[in-house]
Design an enzyme around this catalytic site. Structure first.
Site, PDB file in Angstrom:
ATOM      1  N   ARG A 167      27.782  71.088  36.931  1.00 35.46           N
ATOM      2  CA  ARG A 167      27.467  72.257  37.683  1.00 35.46           C
ATOM      3  C   ARG A 167      25.917  72.553  37.503  1.00 35.46           C
ATOM      4  NH1 ARG A 167      32.373  73.500  38.873  1.00 35.46           N
ATOM      5  NH2 ARG A 167      33.931  72.599  37.556  1.00 35.46           N
ATOM      6  N   HIS A 199      31.238  60.179  36.699  1.00 33.43           N
ATOM      7  CA  HIS A 199      31.458  60.890  37.988  1.00 33.43           C
ATOM      8  C   HIS A 199      30.240  61.736  38.184  1.00 33.43           C
ATOM      9  CE1 HIS A 199      33.132  63.717  40.900  1.00 33.43           C
ATOM     10  NE2 HIS A 199      34.496  63.055  40.626  1.00 33.43           N
ATOM     11  N   TYR A 217      28.917  67.915  40.875  1.00 32.03           N
ATOM     12  CA  TYR A 217      29.742  68.573  41.816  1.00 32.03           C
ATOM     13  C   TYR A 217      28.485  69.058  42.919  1.00 32.03           C
ATOM     14  CZ  TYR A 217      33.798  68.276  38.968  1.00 32.03           C
ATOM     15  OH  TYR A 217      34.882  68.031  38.233  1.00 32.03           O
ATOM     16  N   HIS A 231      31.621  61.924  45.390  1.00 30.56           N
ATOM     17  CA  HIS A 231      32.529  62.625  46.520  1.00 30.56           C
ATOM     18  C   HIS A 231      31.311  62.400  47.771  1.00 30.56           C
ATOM     19  CE1 HIS A 231      34.946  65.273  44.053  1.00 30.56           C
ATOM     20  NE2 HIS A 231      35.416  64.050  43.683  1.00 30.56           N
ATOM     21  N   GLU A 291      34.440  58.313  46.744  1.00 33.10           N
ATOM     22  CA  GLU A 291      35.927  58.826  46.413  1.00 33.10           C
ATOM     23  C   GLU A 291      36.534  59.313  47.587  1.00 33.10           C
ATOM     24  OE1 GLU A 291      36.254  61.542  42.977  1.00 33.10           O
ATOM     25  OE2 GLU A 291      38.282  61.712  43.471  1.00 33.10           O
ATOM     26  N   ASP A 328      41.403  58.441  45.119  1.00 31.21           N
ATOM     27  CA  ASP A 328      42.226  59.460  44.774  1.00 31.21           C
ATOM     28  C   ASP A 328      43.447  59.877  44.996  1.00 31.21           C
ATOM     29  OD1 ASP A 328      42.959  62.270  43.765  1.00 31.21           O
ATOM     30  OD2 ASP A 328      41.060  62.442  42.632  1.00 31.21           O
ATOM     31  N   HIS A 388      43.932  63.421  46.225  1.00 34.12           N
ATOM     32  CA  HIS A 388      43.172  63.799  47.708  1.00 34.12           C
ATOM     33  C   HIS A 388      43.693  62.820  48.558  1.00 34.12           C
ATOM     34  CE1 HIS A 388      39.455  64.099  44.718  1.00 34.12           C
ATOM     35  NE2 HIS A 388      40.271  64.965  44.381  1.00 34.12           N
ATOM     36  N   HIS A 393      41.911  57.177  41.101  1.00 33.64           N
ATOM     37  CA  HIS A 393      42.059  58.254  40.373  1.00 33.64           C
ATOM     38  C   HIS A 393      43.540  58.382  40.430  1.00 33.64           C
ATOM     39  CE1 HIS A 393      37.788  59.940  40.468  1.00 33.64           C
ATOM     40  NE2 HIS A 393      37.935  59.096  39.328  1.00 33.64           N
ATOM     41  N   ASP A 422      42.756  70.565  47.307  1.00 31.62           N
ATOM     42  CA  ASP A 422      42.645  69.720  46.300  1.00 31.62           C
ATOM     43  C   ASP A 422      42.991  70.358  44.819  1.00 31.62           C
ATOM     44  OD1 ASP A 422      41.616  67.824  44.307  1.00 31.62           O
ATOM     45  OD2 ASP A 422      39.617  67.933  44.650  1.00 31.62           O
ATOM     46  N   HIS A 478      44.789  69.282  41.240  1.00 27.64           N
ATOM     47  CA  HIS A 478      45.413  68.126  40.349  1.00 27.64           C
ATOM     48  C   HIS A 478      46.521  68.730  39.413  1.00 27.64           C
ATOM     49  CE1 HIS A 478      41.268  65.683  40.818  1.00 27.64           C
ATOM     50  NE2 HIS A 478      41.986  66.172  41.869  1.00 27.64           N
ATOM     51  N   GLU A 496      42.662  62.218  36.136  1.00 25.69           N
ATOM     52  CA  GLU A 496      41.696  63.535  36.102  1.00 25.69           C
ATOM     53  C   GLU A 496      42.696  64.846  36.125  1.00 25.69           C
ATOM     54  OE1 GLU A 496      39.944  62.480  39.832  1.00 25.69           O
ATOM     55  OE2 GLU A 496      38.109  62.456  38.657  1.00 25.69           O
TER      56      GLU A 496
HETATM   57 ZN   LIG Z   1      40.162  66.313  43.052  1.00 35.30          ZN
HETATM   58 ZN   LIG Z   2      39.302  62.183  41.569  1.00 38.01          ZN
END
Ligand SMILES: [Zn+2]
Ligand SMILES: [Zn+2]
Lengths: 388, 145
Positions: A57, A87, A90, A127, A166, A200, A203, A237, A250, A252, A282
């Site tokens: 972040r 990964h 974001y 992403h 992804e 994923d 997703h 994922h 989204d 999880h 994840e």
């Molecule tokens: Zn996600």
């Molecule tokens: Zn993912």
């Protein structure tokens, strides 16, 4: 292991061996140091670990110190975890309409690749950014340009870490949730051993692709193969979803405990086309539940009729790419040397020149690309000699 | 059959020569491949040899035997693996024959073919980092020692 065990006696012992060769793990926390993701991952039975190499972040990261890199690499060697993946942050939007955000994203993403390369992590999952209602077509073009430029620039600097795009849930104005668009982006950037895809399950499901039954799973994977290409898959994922099919949200959920359900994961983990592709959970509650989810994935994987486990032994500079210079690869029965080389390249793009650069040997015989592999065999990859 | 050996021990050239020298031989040709300080413009601290032994042992024996039968000579070859310091021999080839021409040719064939084919690799450890040598290519290693 008895190498002469025929297919008629596929024993539970073989299941166990294959089960542990399967690359399964979770996104592990890095609190207290990057290397902690490896020690805690090892503790809960991960053979694959995903981690953030910076604060996801924040824009800027203090660059890794030589000590951090050395510590991480030696912990990697000690834990022996065969597959690592990073990964990205974001905040990164490689399709950003605003010039300053775009530039900042590109530079941050180059940093992600540089850090991964320094740490010996072969892939960075990202992403695909958002168009922010400023024109989707233009955003896709910007993303393609970003990826192409970054791959070129980092390659020139000797970076071998690759980018795995992804599949997204299609939340908000996020790009890349449709297989069509993801396929276009891949084509736009062009074939590159350092470019791959991460699927994923949460997703994909949230984006509207059903995988809950054998029929829907088959159709979705077939569509994915036609539009994106199974051969581009580098990581999966495995996340269940709190939200329904096509929700474009989204969230999880633990494996088998959400809207997707257990059967989809069983189908995925027993799909022999995907056998060598690492699987990462994840899911929520890392501290308490990652252990449970990883064990569940491993159990699901061990339930099916398995392929063969082949150990690759790497020499020269390739020996640095996996702990101890060796890695166990799970392949379909009947696989040949060329299939092994392709699977290894999927695990690490730094191996993409393996079959042109190396001779292969099983025991004391040199073998060619069409040689059939047997359960439990060790294949040595021999780069050009430099003795004398 | 020729003598061919790959191992970590320091090569005793005199002992290797003693394996093949007889009073019948007018020529003894010994090639010693030493670890030198400068390589590809870099300062080398020491070398590390690594081999894939299942094939390296078999190939080295085959090359040595072929040289013996082609030139009708006697040949002994030894290659080191593991750490080898500056000034030490990484490889020694000894050929004995009645006349010198066969000894030179067989010796050259053995060292050239060995370098080209036998799966042995050197890693050059330099003060500021290590390098993998693969054929003519040199690649930086991620670990410095
Ligand atoms: Zn996600
Ligand atoms: Zn993912």
């Amino acid at each position: 292991m008895d190498h002469d065990t025929g297919p008629s006696t596929l024993s539970s012992q073989e299941d166990t061996v294959s089960g542990s060769a399967r690359l399964i793990g979770a996104h592990m926390p890095t609190a207290g140091g990057l290397k902690n993701s490896l020690t805690s991952g090892k503790e809960i039975g991960c053979t694959a670990v995903q981690l953030f190499t910076g604060n996801p972040r924040q824009w800027s990261h203090p660059s890794l110190t030589d000590d951090e890199i050395r510590e991480f690499r030696s912990t990697h060697e000690q834990t022996g975890i065969p597959f690592l993946v990073a990964h990205d942050s974001y905040l990164i939007n490689l399709a950003a309409p605003a010039a300053d955000v775009l530039e900042r994203s590109r530079s941050a993403f180059r940093g992600e690749l540089d850090r991964a390369h320094a740490l010996g992590i072969p892939w960075v999952v990202t992403h695909m950014g958002s168009h922010l209602d400023q024109g989707e077509e233009e955003a896709v073009q910007r993303l393609i340009t970003s990826l192409r430029e970054i791959l070129e620039e980092t390659e020139a600097e000797g970076c071998t870490a690759g980018v795995a795009l992804e599949t997204t849930a299609g939340q908000g104005t996020g790009l890349g949730w449709s297989f069509n668009q993801l396929g276009d982006i891949l084509k736009g950037v062009g074939e590159n051993p350092r470019l791959g895809v991460c699927m994923d399950t949460c997703h994909v499901f949230a984006a509207g692709y059903d995988i809950r039954t054998p029929e829907t799973y088959r159709d979705t994977i077939q569509k994915f193969d036609e539009l994106v290409g199974i051969n581009h898959l580098r990581v999966i994922h495995t996340n269940d979803s709190k939200k329904g099919l096509g929700s474009r949200v989204d969230r999880h959920e633990h494996i088998g405990m959400g809207e997707i359900g257990m059967e989809a994961f069983s189908l995925l983990l027993n799909d022999e086309r995907l056998m060598h592709v690492p699987v990462i959970a994840e899911t929520p509650d890392a501290q308490t539940m990652h252990r449970v989810n990883v064990a569940r994935l491993r159990r699901l994987a061990a339930s099916g009729a398995y392929g063969i486990v082949v150990t690759a032994q790497l020499f020269g500079h390739y020996s640095e790419l996996f702990p101890g210079g060796t890695v166990d690869v799970l392949l379909p029965k009947g696989a040949v040397i060329n299939d092994l080389a392709a699977a290894l390249t999927d695990l690490n793009p730094a191996l993409s020149d393996l079959s042109t650069h190396c001779r292969f040997a099983i025991a004391d015989e040199l073998v060619d690309g069409s040689a059939v592999l047997r359960e439990g065999c060790t294949v040595a990859a021999l780069p050009p000699s430099s003795g004398g | 059959m020729a003598y061919a050996h790959i191992g970590t021990e320091v090569i005793d050239t005199a002992a290797l020569e003693a394996r093949v020298v007889t009073v019948e031989d007018g020529a003894v040709c010994t090639f010693i491949g030493n670890v030198r300080r400068r390589s590809r413009g870099r300062e080398v601290a020491y070398l590390e040899y690594n081999a894939y032994l299942p094939i390296a042992n078999r190939m080295l024996q085959e090359i040595a035997d072929e040289a013996e039968s082609r030139w009708q000579v006697k040949l002994a070859v030894q290659h080191r693996i593991g750490r080898v310091d500056l000034g030490e021999a990484g490889v020694v080839v000894v050929v004995t024959s009645v006349h010198r021409a066969e000894a030179f040719d067989a010796c050259r064939f053995c060292i050239d073919t060995l370098k080209e084919n036998v799966p042995i690799w050197k890693r050059e450890v330099c003060p500021d980092g290590a390098f993998w040598i693969e054929g003519e290519v040199s690649l930086p290693a991620s670990k410095a020692d």
